[in-house]
Design an enzyme around this catalytic site. Sequence first.
Site, short mmCIF file in Angstrom:
data_model
loop_
_atom_site.label_atom_id
_atom_site.label_comp_id
_atom_site.label_asym_id
_atom_site.label_seq_id
_atom_site.Cartn_x
_atom_site.Cartn_y
_atom_site.Cartn_z
N GLU A 192 8.40 39.48 -16.10
CA GLU A 192 9.26 41.18 -16.47
C GLU A 192 9.86 40.71 -14.68
OE1 GLU A 192 4.98 42.20 -17.37
OE2 GLU A 192 6.29 43.98 -18.43
N GLU A 206 -4.19 42.35 -16.08
CA GLU A 206 -5.41 42.78 -17.06
C GLU A 206 -6.67 43.02 -17.03
OE1 GLU A 206 -5.11 41.01 -20.68
OE2 GLU A 206 -3.52 39.12 -20.59
N THR A 250 -8.85 30.88 -17.16
CA THR A 250 -8.08 32.85 -17.07
C THR A 250 -9.12 32.03 -15.53
OG1 THR A 250 -8.14 32.68 -19.30
CG2 THR A 250 -8.59 34.94 -17.99
N ASP A 307 -7.56 38.42 -26.91
CA ASP A 307 -7.16 38.90 -25.51
C ASP A 307 -5.60 39.95 -26.02
OD1 ASP A 307 -5.02 39.52 -23.32
OD2 ASP A 307 -4.19 37.84 -22.76
N GLN A 326 4.38 27.26 -22.75
CA GLN A 326 4.31 29.04 -23.96
C GLN A 326 5.57 28.97 -25.19
OE1 GLN A 326 3.87 32.81 -22.07
NE2 GLN A 326 3.38 34.16 -24.37
N GLU A 385 -0.77 37.41 -15.00
CA GLU A 385 -0.74 38.94 -16.22
C GLU A 385 -2.07 39.44 -15.75
OE1 GLU A 385 -0.63 37.60 -20.09
OE2 GLU A 385 1.15 37.28 -20.49
N HIS A 394 5.32 45.93 -21.01
CA HIS A 394 4.59 44.50 -21.34
C HIS A 394 6.06 44.22 -22.44
CE1 HIS A 394 4.10 40.66 -20.47
NE2 HIS A 394 2.67 40.58 -21.91
N ASP A 444 -4.44 36.86 -16.93
CA ASP A 444 -4.35 35.64 -18.08
C ASP A 444 -2.70 34.63 -17.85
OD1 ASP A 444 -3.93 34.21 -20.28
OD2 ASP A 444 -3.15 36.00 -20.95
N LYS A 476 -1.87 29.08 -22.30
CA LYS A 476 -3.50 29.77 -22.10
C LYS A 476 -4.69 29.70 -21.71
CE LYS A 476 -0.49 34.28 -22.77
NZ LYS A 476 -0.38 34.78 -21.42
N TYR A 488 4.81 28.60 -28.93
CA TYR A 488 3.83 29.55 -29.68
C TYR A 488 4.25 30.26 -31.23
CZ TYR A 488 7.52 33.18 -29.00
OH TYR A 488 9.09 34.00 -29.52
N ARG A 540 3.70 29.56 -19.23
CA ARG A 540 5.15 30.03 -19.84
C ARG A 540 5.91 29.08 -20.65
NH1 ARG A 540 3.57 34.83 -20.40
NH2 ARG A 540 3.15 36.80 -18.94
CA CA Z 1 -1.96 37.56 -22.21
#
Ligand code: CA
Length: 427
Positions: free
Chosen positions: A369, A196, A252, A122, A235, A194, A129, A228, A248, A239, A232
Amino acid sequence: MIDATHAPGLRSWVASANLHSDFPIQNLPLGVFAPPGGLPRAGVAIGDMILDLAAALPGVVAAGPTLNPILAAGAPRRRGLRQLVSGLLATGSPDRARVEKLLYPAADCTLHLPAVIGDYTDFFAGIQHATNTGRLFRPDNPLLPNYKYVPVAYHGRASSVRAPGPPIFRPSGQRKLPEEAAPSYGPCRNLDYELELGIWIGPGNEPGAPIPIARGHEHIAGYCLLNDWSARDIQAWEYQPLGPFLAKNFHTTISPWIVTPEALAPFRAPAFARPEGDPAPLPYLADPADRAAGGLALRFAVAIRTRRMREAGAAPHVLSRVGADALYWTPAQMVAHHTCNGCDLHPGDLFGSGTISGADPGSFGSLLELTQGGRTPLSLPNGEARGFLEDGDEIVFTARAEAPGAVPIGFGACAGVISAPPPAPGR
Ligand code: CA
């Protein structure tokens, strides 16, 4: 290369294909489907129908439940296959009577992953972003200094990439909000999506033999939409310092049709327009042809349908729209960078582009976001509000390729519904 398969006047004897928003005869995406009571097999989407590819072209397409051999064969073979299928499905085809029996209504079929995915990477190519999320943590310096030099990525988990269909179980894990003194284990509280672009890898390379940027496009076998799904809160706690892990890799979702580079030939676009002052790509990432036409004229849409909306029969509500021109790196640059150390790619490997967001909120590709980390919830038309996703919420991605003089094509939907978490593991 534009040929007779792209002709704007070309029509199919499959009536639903003509003026179909996603799958007119100019598209012909490849996938794996199972008809009612049948085994998974290769197929081509045409309008509201699916053509059984191996039955329609015996001796050309091997019968089997994955498209890895087609991905491995490269562009000349794909182009030949496209021309054959276009001929079978075009108005006036002498094969109509034989082929008509090999069509199934898509609504009756189950769509599977089109290929065995050996590896999944990824990227992070959506510069807006990267800026928006960086700003949440570093208001004065949102983009890290490597961003405009390195196509940043992490190695994802291929096992949890799935076609639409199964529920998206809310994952459980360790999470610790900043105001909490200690972490706890439990269901994710900040579940997000997400938007993508997915990139299917074709022939690939031998270990130790980097793919030069000028040949990068030869190793891209097609495109899809990719969600994805991201936890949060998990994460944020896990992370550092090695990047995303369990936040993650629980699920997916990809759209199940491989839209080929040949179908997208009329929709090539320039690479990201680097503003004055941005560094030039290092030589191994620079190619004039890729700069001129390494991008895609694609527009994406993200829509939500909550359980209440579904029960009321309401249509999905569009949250954002954005174009692929928001990607700082082209797919060929991703291929060149991924292999520049000698790493080998294989047919059926999958890339995610990274979340695609534009400059204004109507173009943001994640709730992180859109709601500033959940602090400013969105208001939906039926009065509901969302900071992050709730159980029962459905997220639907769509995409459309448009260019003057070409019949527009789409990708089909990449959709998933959030479900309550599976039972916690025993002690
Ligand atoms: Ca991603």
